[in-house]
Design an enzyme around this catalytic site. Structure first.
Site, PDB file in Angstrom:
ATOM      1  N   HIS A 106      88.158  22.794  82.981  1.00  0.00           N
ATOM      2  CA  HIS A 106      87.623  23.960  83.682  1.00  0.00           C
ATOM      3  C   HIS A 106      87.398  25.123  82.733  1.00  0.00           C
ATOM      4  O   HIS A 106      87.830  25.109  81.583  1.00  0.00           O
ATOM      5  CB  HIS A 106      88.545  24.373  84.831  1.00  0.00           C
ATOM      6  N   CYS A 122      95.850  21.411  82.218  1.00  0.00           N
ATOM      7  CA  CYS A 122      94.415  21.119  82.221  1.00  0.00           C
ATOM      8  C   CYS A 122      93.796  21.451  80.859  1.00  0.00           C
ATOM      9  O   CYS A 122      94.430  22.066  80.011  1.00  0.00           O
ATOM     10  CB  CYS A 122      93.714  21.938  83.303  1.00  0.00           C
TER      11      CYS A 122
END
Length: 147
Positions: A106, A122
């Site tokens: 992301h 992440c």
């Protein structure tokens, strides 16, 4: 967007012939280098700096697939729903969800964190970089995360 670019940004008109590229990409993340490599076969198309998980929330290693793409994602964190436009939403402008629940690639609202071990596990990218990938990389793309 992907089809439009493959057809030299010409207007796509129903009934006319269009090019559908038969390209498969792979995203390879090197945790050591803190880079994401966008690959077609053995060719590296582009390399991007990334942030990985910090020592308490390490980024998993292995082979994964992209199972979803979400523009302007909502962040669900610690039983809270954080809207896409909230300054508390750390996901930035794009989300690639992986087939490893809760993990993805992301953007970020904290560009200073890129290159660091700073995420909750992440892979973080600059928003302009993840936006570029978002237009080209389809659901089903293989993601390899290496130490």
């Amino acid at each position: 967007e992907w089809l439009k670019r493959a057809n030299e940004n010409k207007l796509l008109v129903e009934g006319e012939q269009i090019k559908v590229p038969k390209i498969s990409y792979t995203l390879v993340v090197s945790k050591k280098q803190r880079k994401l490599f966008w690959k077609r076969g053995n060719e590296i198309i582009k390399a991007y700096p990334v942030s990985i998980g910090h020592r308490n929330t390490r980024t998993p290693v292995g082979e994964f697939k992209i199972i979803e793409k979400i523009p302007h994602p909502t962040w669900y964190h610690m039983k809270k729903v954080i809207a896409p436009d909230s300054p508390k939403n750390l996901l930035g402008t794009r989300w690639f969800g992986l087939d490893h629940k809760g993990y993805g690639i992301h953007g970020t609202r904290d560009p200073k964190s890129i290159g660091e071990a700073a995420s909750h596990g992440c892979i973080r990218m600059f928003n302009h970089d993840v936006e570029e990938l978002f237009d080209w990389v389809p659901v089903g793309t293989q993601v390899i995360i290496q130490n």
